[in-house]
Design an enzyme around this catalytic site. Structure first.
Site: not given
Length: 502
Positions: A127, A191, A157, A125, A217
């Site tokens: 975002d 996410e 992250d 992800h 993931d």
């Protein structure tokens, strides 16, 4: 012995911290269906410079998600244009289809040459959580590089994973790679809040009749040098996630003047209720899950008597549990955790507040359900003046297989051994964090969460904290890992049917 055991168990905990605008294209030509020869994961100096610059540029786009209702949509749209710019081969290759889903998320379909092989999915992800500048050594969206370290929100992250996935694919395509096994790349835009992008991608794939061999993931890390006298790194692959519940407790009372207060106020009643919750932790559920597996794998690395204790958790469960609950991280893997996160009450210093509200976040152990935790909470509070409102909740995720026949797990393990030959311990774990992969249980029983990155204790604080950073070398290795994993997935082996374990 006690101190050494605490250290061992602390290691276990650290691991847990661990669409549609369509551009359709043709698949590989019939003459291209032969198996490609192995492409070595060796990158030129120019390619290494380009890959780090691409990551730095991604960090500079502030794709912040504040809540499910509020995000930087301008930046989210800009990021979509950015990946088109820096990965031209990916977006122009004839056997790759790119779709924009739910306005900002992205789905890439890479058509393999052998339709008999079941496809898989790689996820990430782009975002990020907000990053106020206070406390940062550099501006959080600068993407600044210092001494081989790239700083910025999303370096761990999870923009590093987004860029590594596309970068590895770009480099493979430049080298004329054609996959045998089809696969998908899913890039979520929310996410950190609702995960609607991932939910829409999952529904889209299901509507097309897709069933996946496995999913990879974000999740576990490679941990190193966490324990004194334990120098071996360990790769931890998350095979499940804890559940979650956000529960609002509310007390309503008649308002009044503070000069003539009632015996108890709404604030006092609610404060007593949440205090009881904090002082009465949920029961320990040790069980025979991933914690036991990790302990037993570590047992052989320690001398007597620690090795005996760790290899026989069924016998020493009370002792091990007592040590584990002393540390917040290890405590989180043996029980449902209770965290008071929001408290709202009062409007003026001389007014008795009519309403007091508190929000509690529970991370639910795989041995419990949302309903069980809710009932336990009501019993602990034991006050009918307190109302309970479930704001959001989901049960723990099923446990994916990690045996010798689990294709996804074994491919990750194989790639770890190839890219990190110094790592000879790989173990399945349960993640206390949550990912977008939880929306894909309808498509596969094999969901694995793994970052091919070495992590240190202080790095955990940087995720969602200040001075988030990644070394250029670590990012290059992450790209190399994906580069190797995609090729490893071209095996003729197919996943063996498993039932989800709870």
């Amino acid at each position: 012995m006690a101190q050494r055991c605490v250290c061992v168990l602390a290691l276990v905990a650290m691991l847990l911290l661990v669409f549609p605008t369509v551009s359709r294209s043709m698949g590989p030509r019939s003459g291209e269906h032969q198996r490609a020869s192995r492409i070595p994961s060796q990158f030129s100096k120019e390619e290494r410079v380009a890959m780090k610059e691409a990551l730095k540029g991604a960090i500079q786009i502030p794709t912040v998600t504040f809540s499910s209702e509020k995000s930087n949509t301008t930046a989210l749209a800009e990021f979509g244009k950015y990946i088109h710019k820096v990965f031209p081969t990916v977006v122009s290759t004839s056997f790759i289809q790119h779709e924009v889903v739910e306005e900002y998320s992205h789905l890439f379909t890479i058509q393999g040459s052998d339709p008999s092989l079941q496809p898989y999915l790689l996820m990430a992800h782009f975002d990020v959580v907000p990053a106020p500048e206070e406390g940062w050594e550099v501006p959080p969206f600068s993407g600044l590089e210092r001494d081989g370290i790239i700083y910025g929100r999303g370096t761990l992250d999870d923009k590093n994973s987004v860029m590594a996935l596309l970068q590895a694919l770009e480099l493979l395509l430049i080298r004329k790679y054609i996959p045998r096994r089809s696969f998908f790349i899913s890039l979520g835009h929310d996410e950190e809040s609702s995960g609607t992008g991932a939910q829409r991608i999952s529904a889209l794939l299901q509507s097309r009749g897709v069933q996946l061999a496995f999913i990879v993931d974000e999740g576990g890390f490679i941990l190193d040098d966490f324990i004194p006298n334990f120098k071996k790194p360990i790769a931890l692959i998350a095979v499940s996630e804890k559940g979650s519940m956000n529960l609002m407790l509310q007390v309503n009372m008649t308002s009044g003047h503070s000069s003539a207060p009632p015996k108890e106020t709404s604030i006092g009643i609610l404060a007593a209720a949440v205090s009881r919750l904090e002082q009465t932790p949920m029961p320990i559920i040790f069980g025979s899950g991933t914690v036991v597996t990790v302990l037993q794998q570590l047992a052989n690395e320690f001398p007597f008597p620690v090795n005996i204790i760790l290899s026989n958790p069924w016998l020493f469960e009370p002792l091990i549990s007592r040590f584990m609950e002393r540390n917040p991280l290890t405590n989180a893997i043996i029980r449902t955790t209770t965290a008071l996160t929001i408290f709202k009450a009062g409007v003026k210093f001389n007014v008795i507040p009519p309403v007091a509200q508190a929000t509690v976040n529970f991370r639910i152990h795989p041995g419990q359900t949302v309903q069980e935790v809710l009932e336990l909470t009501k019993n602990i509070v034991a006050d009918n003046r307190v109302q309970f409102h479930v704001l959001s909740a989901f049960d723990p995720l099923p446990v994916s297989p990690s045996d010798d026949k689990a294709l996804g797990y074994q491919l990750l393990r194989q790639t770890v051994q190839s890219v990190f030959p110094e790592v000879n311990i790989t173990a399945p774990v349960t993640s206390i964090g949550n990912t977008d992969s939880r929306f894909f249980t309808n498509l596969t029983t094999g969901i694995y969460r793994f970052y091919p990155i070495y992590i240190q204790p202080e790095d955990f604080k940087r995720i969602h904290g200040v001075n988030e950073k990644i070394s250029v070398q670590a990012y290059e290795t992450q790209v190399k890992f994906i580069f190797e994993l995609i090729q490893n997935a071209d095996t003729d082996q197919e996943p063996v049917s498993h039932l989800h374990k709870l």
